[in-house]
Motif scaffolding. Structure first.
Motif, PDB file in Angstrom:
ATOM      1  N   THR A  81       6.645  -1.654   2.261  1.00 51.29           N
ATOM      2  CA  THR A  81       7.535  -2.305   1.300  1.00 51.29           C
ATOM      3  C   THR A  81       8.657  -1.333   0.954  1.00 51.29           C
ATOM      4  OG1 THR A  81       5.591  -3.384   0.317  1.00 51.29           O
ATOM      5  CG2 THR A  81       7.637  -3.479  -0.951  1.00 51.29           C
ATOM      6  N   VAL A  82       9.848  -1.873   0.733  1.00 52.37           N
ATOM      7  CA  VAL A  82      10.980  -1.084   0.238  1.00 52.37           C
ATOM      8  C   VAL A  82      11.394  -1.681  -1.099  1.00 52.37           C
ATOM      9  CG1 VAL A  82      13.371  -0.360   0.632  1.00 52.37           C
ATOM     10  CG2 VAL A  82      11.800  -0.583   2.572  1.00 52.37           C
ATOM     11  N   VAL A  83      11.580  -0.820  -2.091  1.00 55.54           N
ATOM     12  CA  VAL A  83      12.132  -1.245  -3.374  1.00 55.54           C
ATOM     13  C   VAL A  83      13.393  -0.420  -3.570  1.00 55.54           C
ATOM     14  CG1 VAL A  83      11.791  -1.432  -5.859  1.00 55.54           C
ATOM     15  CG2 VAL A  83       9.858  -1.818  -4.313  1.00 55.54           C
ATOM     16  N   MET A  84      14.524  -1.105  -3.643  1.00 55.45           N
ATOM     17  CA  MET A  84      15.796  -0.389  -3.751  1.00 55.45           C
ATOM     18  C   MET A  84      16.748  -1.141  -4.658  1.00 55.45           C
ATOM     19  SD  MET A  84      17.362  -1.171   0.047  1.00 55.45           S
ATOM     20  CE  MET A  84      18.837  -0.222  -0.217  1.00 55.45           C
ATOM     21  N   CYS A  85      17.784  -0.449  -5.038  1.00 54.41           N
ATOM     22  CA  CYS A  85      18.774  -1.011  -5.932  1.00 54.41           C
ATOM     23  C   CYS A  85      20.049  -1.313  -5.163  1.00 54.41           C
ATOM     24  CB  CYS A  85      19.051  -0.010  -7.044  1.00 54.41           C
ATOM     25  SG  CYS A  85      19.691  -0.808  -8.487  1.00 54.41           S
ATOM     26  N   THR A  86      20.754  -2.315  -5.620  1.00 54.19           N
ATOM     27  CA  THR A  86      22.075  -2.589  -5.093  1.00 54.19           C
ATOM     28  C   THR A  86      23.091  -2.045  -6.084  1.00 54.19           C
ATOM     29  OG1 THR A  86      23.628  -4.272  -4.377  1.00 54.19           O
ATOM     30  CG2 THR A  86      22.120  -4.911  -6.122  1.00 54.19           C
ATOM     31  N   LEU A 118      12.449  -5.455  -1.771  1.00 50.83           N
ATOM     32  CA  LEU A 118      12.793  -5.925  -3.106  1.00 50.83           C
ATOM     33  C   LEU A 118      14.086  -5.227  -3.506  1.00 50.83           C
ATOM     34  CD1 LEU A 118      12.267  -7.342  -5.818  1.00 50.83           C
ATOM     35  CD2 LEU A 118      10.821  -5.390  -6.451  1.00 50.83           C
ATOM     36  N   VAL A 119      15.141  -6.019  -3.715  1.00 55.16           N
ATOM     37  CA  VAL A 119      16.437  -5.461  -4.094  1.00 55.16           C
ATOM     38  C   VAL A 119      16.666  -5.764  -5.567  1.00 55.16           C
ATOM     39  CG1 VAL A 119      18.923  -5.491  -3.689  1.00 55.16           C
ATOM     40  CG2 VAL A 119      17.350  -5.755  -1.769  1.00 55.16           C
ATOM     41  N   VAL A 120      16.928  -4.712  -6.321  1.00 52.95           N
ATOM     42  CA  VAL A 120      17.076  -4.804  -7.767  1.00 52.95           C
ATOM     43  C   VAL A 120      18.531  -4.552  -8.136  1.00 52.95           C
ATOM     44  CG1 VAL A 120      16.369  -3.748  -9.953  1.00 52.95           C
ATOM     45  CG2 VAL A 120      14.729  -3.941  -8.064  1.00 52.95           C
ATOM     46  N   ARG A 121      19.055  -5.329  -9.041  1.00 51.94           N
ATOM     47  CA  ARG A 121      20.385  -5.068  -9.600  1.00 51.94           C
ATOM     48  C   ARG A 121      20.160  -4.480 -10.988  1.00 51.94           C
ATOM     49  NH1 ARG A 121      25.088  -9.284  -9.431  1.00 51.94           N
ATOM     50  NH2 ARG A 121      25.123  -8.444  -7.347  1.00 51.94           N
ATOM     51  N   PRO A 122      20.783  -3.336 -11.279  1.00 50.85           N
ATOM     52  CA  PRO A 122      20.598  -2.726 -12.607  1.00 50.85           C
ATOM     53  C   PRO A 122      20.988  -3.684 -13.721  1.00 50.85           C
ATOM     54  CG  PRO A 122      21.728  -1.207 -11.152  1.00 50.85           C
ATOM     55  CD  PRO A 122      21.658  -2.524 -10.435  1.00 50.85           C
ATOM     56  N   LYS A 123      20.261  -3.609 -14.829  1.00 54.47           N
ATOM     57  CA  LYS A 123      20.549  -4.477 -15.975  1.00 54.47           C
ATOM     58  C   LYS A 123      21.978  -4.287 -16.436  1.00 54.47           C
ATOM     59  CE  LYS A 123      15.892  -4.747 -17.662  1.00 54.47           C
ATOM     60  NZ  LYS A 123      14.962  -4.477 -18.724  1.00 54.47           N
ATOM     61  N   GLY A 124      22.614  -5.384 -16.781  1.00 58.04           N
ATOM     62  CA  GLY A 124      23.970  -5.322 -17.306  1.00 58.04           C
ATOM     63  C   GLY A 124      25.041  -5.208 -16.254  1.00 58.04           C
ATOM     64  N   GLU A 125      24.645  -5.136 -14.984  1.00 53.08           N
ATOM     65  CA  GLU A 125      25.650  -4.969 -13.930  1.00 53.08           C
ATOM     66  C   GLU A 125      26.060  -6.316 -13.387  1.00 53.08           C
ATOM     67  OE1 GLU A 125      26.130  -3.237  -9.455  1.00 53.08           O
ATOM     68  OE2 GLU A 125      24.433  -2.608 -10.623  1.00 53.08           O
ATOM     69  N   PRO A 175      11.215   1.402 -11.991  1.00 54.94           N
ATOM     70  CA  PRO A 175      10.218   0.642 -12.757  1.00 54.94           C
ATOM     71  C   PRO A 175       9.564  -0.487 -11.956  1.00 54.94           C
ATOM     72  CG  PRO A 175      12.185   0.998 -14.086  1.00 54.94           C
ATOM     73  CD  PRO A 175      12.498   1.472 -12.688  1.00 54.94           C
ATOM     74  N   TYR A 176      10.324  -1.116 -11.081  1.00 58.58           N
ATOM     75  CA  TYR A 176       9.769  -2.189 -10.249  1.00 58.58           C
ATOM     76  C   TYR A 176       8.785  -1.626  -9.234  1.00 58.58           C
ATOM     77  CZ  TYR A 176      13.444  -4.939 -12.378  1.00 58.58           C
ATOM     78  OH  TYR A 176      14.252  -5.572 -13.289  1.00 58.58           O
ATOM     79  N   ARG A 227       0.825  -1.208   0.000  1.00 50.23           N
ATOM     80  CA  ARG A 227       0.000   0.000   0.000  1.00 50.23           C
ATOM     81  C   ARG A 227       0.859   1.257   0.000  1.00 50.23           C
ATOM     82  NH1 ARG A 227      -5.365  -0.349   2.941  1.00 50.23           N
ATOM     83  NH2 ARG A 227      -4.607   1.659   3.661  1.00 50.23           N
ATOM     84  N   HIS A 228       2.077   1.149   0.540  1.00 52.28           N
ATOM     85  CA  HIS A 228       2.968   2.304   0.608  1.00 52.28           C
ATOM     86  C   HIS A 228       4.400   1.816   0.389  1.00 52.28           C
ATOM     87  CE1 HIS A 228       3.814   6.395   2.708  1.00 52.28           C
ATOM     88  NE2 HIS A 228       4.669   6.153   1.733  1.00 52.28           N
ATOM     89  N   ILE A 229       4.993   2.233  -0.715  1.00 52.80           N
ATOM     90  CA  ILE A 229       6.308   1.759  -1.131  1.00 52.80           C
ATOM     91  C   ILE A 229       7.341   2.861  -0.926  1.00 52.80           C
ATOM     92  CG2 ILE A 229       7.679   0.888  -3.067  1.00 52.80           C
ATOM     93  CD1 ILE A 229       4.972  -0.076  -4.284  1.00 52.80           C
ATOM     94  N   LEU A 230       8.423   2.536  -0.244  1.00 50.82           N
ATOM     95  CA  LEU A 230       9.541   3.454  -0.050  1.00 50.82           C
ATOM     96  C   LEU A 230      10.623   3.118  -1.076  1.00 50.82           C
ATOM     97  CD1 LEU A 230      10.863   5.677   1.780  1.00 50.82           C
ATOM     98  CD2 LEU A 230      11.999   3.782   2.947  1.00 50.82           C
ATOM     99  N   VAL A 231      11.088   4.147  -1.801  1.00 49.98           N
ATOM    100  CA  VAL A 231      12.133   3.962  -2.802  1.00 49.98           C
ATOM    101  C   VAL A 231      13.296   4.896  -2.481  1.00 49.98           C
ATOM    102  CG1 VAL A 231      12.699   3.955  -5.266  1.00 49.98           C
ATOM    103  CG2 VAL A 231      10.350   3.436  -4.525  1.00 49.98           C
ATOM    104  N   PRO A 232      14.375   4.367  -1.902  1.00 53.53           N
ATOM    105  CA  PRO A 232      15.555   5.197  -1.645  1.00 53.53           C
ATOM    106  C   PRO A 232      16.285   5.492  -2.954  1.00 53.53           C
ATOM    107  CG  PRO A 232      15.570   3.184  -0.304  1.00 53.53           C
ATOM    108  CD  PRO A 232      14.512   3.032  -1.336  1.00 53.53           C
ATOM    109  N   LEU A 233      16.610   6.745  -3.171  1.00 55.34           N
ATOM    110  CA  LEU A 233      17.334   7.170  -4.370  1.00 55.34           C
ATOM    111  C   LEU A 233      18.544   7.990  -3.946  1.00 55.34           C
ATOM    112  CD1 LEU A 233      14.313   8.329  -6.565  1.00 55.34           C
ATOM    113  CD2 LEU A 233      15.606   6.202  -6.794  1.00 55.34           C
ATOM    114  N   ASP A 234      19.666   7.792  -4.623  1.00 54.25           N
ATOM    115  CA  ASP A 234      20.867   8.563  -4.288  1.00 54.25           C
ATOM    116  C   ASP A 234      21.289   9.499  -5.414  1.00 54.25           C
ATOM    117  OD1 ASP A 234      22.007   6.890  -6.177  1.00 54.25           O
ATOM    118  OD2 ASP A 234      23.316   5.856  -4.764  1.00 54.25           O
ATOM    119  N   GLY A 235      20.454   9.606  -6.439  1.00 53.71           N
ATOM    120  CA  GLY A 235      20.770  10.482  -7.552  1.00 53.71           C
ATOM    121  C   GLY A 235      21.478   9.779  -8.695  1.00 53.71           C
TER     122      GLY A 235
END
Length: 165
Positions: free
Chosen positions: A111-116, A143-150, A20-21, A3-11
């Motif tokens: 929920t947290v959706v973040m990238c590694t 949900l931990v996402v790895r950028p494509k191609g990484e 997108p996820y 219902r409420h998703i936190l997305v940490p962004l570092d720029g």
């Protein structure tokens, strides 16, 4: 849940790969999205600052906040144009993982959706992994996402990545 998703962004483009996820989940569950930017406090190395140095540090900090707010407002505007309920939050902290956990509680995210950034080996040992610490400490799904191609430790577009193809 969702219902409420936190997305940490570092720029970085790496961190934005999580968006997108998060948007897919938000679209399916009509979720709110909170974008989080954590800025590190300026460091001085000297506790006794002259008035000029203190003034410089204040201007530097204000500049970091302005940049973070501008960045998040841009993303928030884009999300709202796509009919998402979006908010943002900027906080100052040296402990990024702890601040993400605190923000989960503070904004009521479920929920947290973040990238590694995919650090591996010595780099991960020395600097730790924010994603790992959030996974271990969060009381909500992450949900931990790895950028494509990484690949671990190799950024897309770097010389090392080009040679790996």
């Amino acid at each position: 849940m969702f219902r409420h998703i936190l997305v940490p962004l570092d720029g970085s483009g790496f961190a934005e790969a999580a968006l997108p996820y998060a948007l897919e989940l938000a679209a399916q569950f009509d979720s709110e999205i909170t974008l989080l930017r954590i800025i590190a406090p300026p460091r001085t190395g000297d506790n006794a600052l002259s008035p000029e140095s203190a003034d410089f540090m204040i201007r530097m900090r204000d500049g970091l906040y302005k940049e973070a707010i501008d960045y998040l407002q841009l993303h928030k505007g884009s999300l709202r144009q796509q009919n998402f309920k979006a908010h943002y939050q900027v906080v100052e902290s040296e402990d990024i993982a702890a601040e993400i956990i605190s923000a989960v509680r503070g904004c009521g995210a479920d929920t947290v959706v973040m990238c590694t950034h995919g650090r591996g080996g010595l780099s991960r040992f020395l600097f730790g992994s924010v994603a790992t610490r959030v996974l271990q400490s969060a009381e909500v799904p992450v949900l931990v996402v790895r950028p494509k191609g990484e690949r671990a430790g190799i950024a897309p577009g770097s010389a090392g990545a080009a040679q790996q193809s």
